[in-house]
Write an enzyme that holds these catalytic residues in place. Sequence first.
Site, PDB file in Angstrom:
ATOM      1  N   LYS A  45      -8.717  -6.623  13.729  1.00 17.08           N
ATOM      2  CA  LYS A  45      -8.521  -5.342  14.419  1.00 17.08           C
ATOM      3  C   LYS A  45      -7.557  -4.504  13.583  1.00 17.08           C
ATOM      4  CE  LYS A  45      -7.436  -3.248  18.882  1.00 17.08           C
ATOM      5  NZ  LYS A  45      -6.664  -2.112  18.301  1.00 17.08           N
ATOM      6  N   ASP A  47      -5.201  -1.405  12.289  1.00 19.74           N
ATOM      7  CA  ASP A  47      -4.188  -0.585  12.946  1.00 19.74           C
ATOM      8  C   ASP A  47      -4.148   0.781  12.262  1.00 19.74           C
ATOM      9  OD1 ASP A  47      -2.097   0.284  14.447  1.00 19.74           O
ATOM     10  OD2 ASP A  47      -0.603  -1.050  13.575  1.00 19.74           O
ATOM     11  N   GLU A 186      -2.643  -7.145  14.541  1.00 25.35           N
ATOM     12  CA  GLU A 186      -2.692  -6.564  15.885  1.00 25.35           C
ATOM     13  C   GLU A 186      -3.613  -7.351  16.810  1.00 25.35           C
ATOM     14  OE1 GLU A 186      -3.610  -2.279  18.075  1.00 25.35           O
ATOM     15  OE2 GLU A 186      -3.902  -2.496  15.922  1.00 25.35           O
TER      16      GLU A 186
END
Length: 329
Positions: A45, A47, A186
């Site tokens: 994921k 950022d 994240e």
Amino acid sequence: MAKASSKKPRRDTAPIDPMPARIDPCLATLVARPPKGPDWAYEVKWDGYRLAVHIEPGRVRVLTRGGYDWTERFPTIVDDARRLAVTTAILDGEAVVLGDRGRSDFGMLQRALGRLPSAIEAGAIVFYAFDLIYLDGRDLRRLPLRERRRLLEPLVAGREGAIRLSEEVQADGDEFFRVACAHGLEGIIAKHVEKPYRSGRGEWWQKITCKRRDSFVVVGFEPSTVPGHLGRLLLAARKDCELVYVGGCGTGWSNELSRELRKLLERMATKSPAVVLRRKGAVFTEPLLVAEVEYRAWTDDGKLRHASFKGIRKREDEASVFDMASLRV
């Protein structure tokens, strides 16, 4: 290493499907644990900023999640997009700046885009492509993800420029999530490889975060006891087309950034609060900025718990502001 040819392969130039001017992005639903099964693939994921890169004959456009044209803010991505071996395409992905340990850093991205003073250059921004939704006259949204990835990978895999491939991982979801959190990422994204591309939020893309993180409108601040510094940001979320107060955050910035933010917000001071709130000593501001905030949970009365500041930007892309309706997730 041999230099790659910039000559684009010949393809049928007659479009089968008209190229959309904009496509609402597919959004991931927040879940507690990664889904299981052979039909799920996983990615880091990132950022950063969700972007769509539109490549057309004679021009490249870079659009935000909310549809704003930010082409001028990403010159290196635009320049690299012109080198891809395509005539027309729409790439879906995330713009990031990588820190010293190779992790995406939202604060560094903010500074590279010039909102706050910085030595980070715009050329440090990298676009990680994770989906291909249009290619050379053909709308790919009806295809399953595994087919879209099969077409995407030859275009961007192995590149070291501003446009790169977001790697897909075939692994045990729980283990990949554990490793991602241990490395300070994240979180991860899980995607069903047999599903077509669908705009909006659904179960076919799922996000599992190591900590919760969202965007909130800055509606004011409380001064610090230290002269010229910031004590606490006052934050709001969307609810039924209005803004509602959801608490604040008072950590996450350096002394230098505290002074910079204080000066920035003082120039936006107003006597007409954007939310219904009475707070002694508070300075209310025009709701022009959005703060990225990391937090642990929500209280029963809809306030953030253990919130920490991660970055700030203009309130241009309204689509990213947290909507209280999503608390049912």
